[in-house]
Design an enzyme around this catalytic site. Structure first.
Site, PDB file in Angstrom:
ATOM      1  CD  GLN A  91      56.025   0.419  -6.593  1.00 58.58           C
ATOM      2  OE1 GLN A  91      56.623   0.568  -6.716  1.00 58.58           O
ATOM      3  NE2 GLN A  91      54.705   1.522  -7.521  1.00 58.58           N
ATOM      4  CG  PHE A  92      50.436  -2.862  -1.161  1.00 60.65           C
ATOM      5  CD1 PHE A  92      49.596  -2.948  -1.745  1.00 60.65           C
ATOM      6  CD2 PHE A  92      51.105  -1.383  -0.300  1.00 60.65           C
ATOM      7  CE1 PHE A  92      48.095  -1.460  -1.794  1.00 60.65           C
ATOM      8  CE2 PHE A  92      50.011  -0.464  -0.810  1.00 60.65           C
ATOM      9  CZ  PHE A  92      49.202  -0.912  -0.844  1.00 60.65           C
ATOM     10  CB  THR A  93      50.750   0.064  -5.674  1.00 59.24           C
ATOM     11  OG1 THR A  93      51.622   0.096  -5.741  1.00 59.24           O
ATOM     12  CG2 THR A  93      50.532   0.434  -4.164  1.00 59.24           C
TER      13      THR A  93
END
Length: 143
Positions: free
Chosen positions: A78-80
């Site tokens: 989850q790069f966010t």
């Protein structure tokens, strides 16, 4: 590295309507890899997660690890989690590791998890994933 760790009674991730990973009792790990992160950091994070005593014992005290309760792991990239929201109203993602390198580190993280006596399930790196869970507690830790 930014990690959201959730104790769950069940969790699943789907891509295009197909389940790519599913667990019962265990930990949902949302993993954000930042530009400054290195391979050398991964074993310490995995070890900390595996040994973290956040499951209840017979007296209702959080004294047991995921391995103690024969739990499972569901690891979702989850790069966010690496978002920078300090300027304006649109998140910036320059703090996130470049996709190819982040994917390599995500795979290495999963490989390190599999060295423990646990079932390890996963999401699909870079995909539009739908994550469902029943948070047990709720019990959520940000690392």
């Amino acid at each position: 590295m930014r990690i959201v760790l959730q104790r769950v009674s069940e969790a699943a991730v789907t891509v295009d309507g197909k389940i790519t990973g599913q667990i019962k009792k265990g930990l949902l790990i949302l993993l954000g890899i930042e530009a400054k992160d290195t391979d050398e950091m991964l074993p310490a994070y995995v070890n900390k997660i595996i040994k973290m005593r956040i499951f209840e014992d017979e007296n209702g005290k959080t004294n047991l690890s995921v391995t103690d309760v024969c739990g499972s792991l569901l690891v979702v990239s989850q790069f966010t989690l690496c978002a920078d929201i300090s300027h304006g109203n649109r998140p910036g993602f320059t703090n996130a590791k470049a996709p190819a390198e982040a994917e390599r580190m995500y795979e290495k993280f999963i490989g390190l998890c599999k060295e423990y006596p646990l079932t390890v399930e996963r999401g699909e790196f870079g995909a539009d994933m739908k994550v469902s869970l029943i948070n047990d507690g709720p019990f959520t830790i940000i690392m």
